[in-house]
Write a protein that holds these residues in place. Structure first.
Motif, short mmCIF file in Angstrom:
data_model
loop_
_atom_site.label_atom_id
_atom_site.label_comp_id
_atom_site.label_asym_id
_atom_site.label_seq_id
_atom_site.Cartn_x
_atom_site.Cartn_y
_atom_site.Cartn_z
N SER A 12 0.80 -1.23 0.00
CA SER A 12 0.00 0.00 0.00
C SER A 12 0.83 1.28 0.00
CB SER A 12 -0.96 0.01 1.20
OG SER A 12 -1.74 -1.16 1.21
N GLN A 26 -6.11 2.45 -5.62
CA GLN A 26 -5.96 1.75 -4.35
C GLN A 26 -7.32 1.58 -3.70
OE1 GLN A 26 -2.78 4.63 -3.05
NE2 GLN A 26 -2.06 2.78 -2.00
N VAL A 33 -3.38 -2.20 -3.95
CA VAL A 33 -3.46 -1.85 -5.36
C VAL A 33 -4.69 -2.46 -6.04
CG1 VAL A 33 -1.99 -3.79 -6.09
CG2 VAL A 33 -2.16 -1.79 -7.54
#
Length: 64
Positions: A12, A26, A33
């Motif tokens: 992340s 995101q 992702v």
């Protein structure tokens, strides 16, 4: 170009989105992702390669 991501590897960091926001996003809850486009255009290719290179978890795979 064919792009895949490994969400289990993702940490992340957001480098993918910073480099290629039209191809990556995101998740809202944890920042993992999301692949928006697995076949980017030639105009997007450089940014996608940069995103893969910047990913600290190596969670982005590119098949040329």
């Amino acid at each position: 170009m064919k792009v895949t991501v490994d969400q289990d590897k993702c940490v992340s960091s957001g480098q993918c989105v910073l480099n290629a926001a039209d191809v990556f996003d995101q998740r809202d809850d944890d920042g993992v992702v999301l692949l928006l486009n697995d076949s980017p255009t030639s105009d997007q290719a450089t940014n996608v390669r940069n995103a893969a290179a910047a990913c600290p978890a190596l969670a982005i795979d590119i098949e040329e």
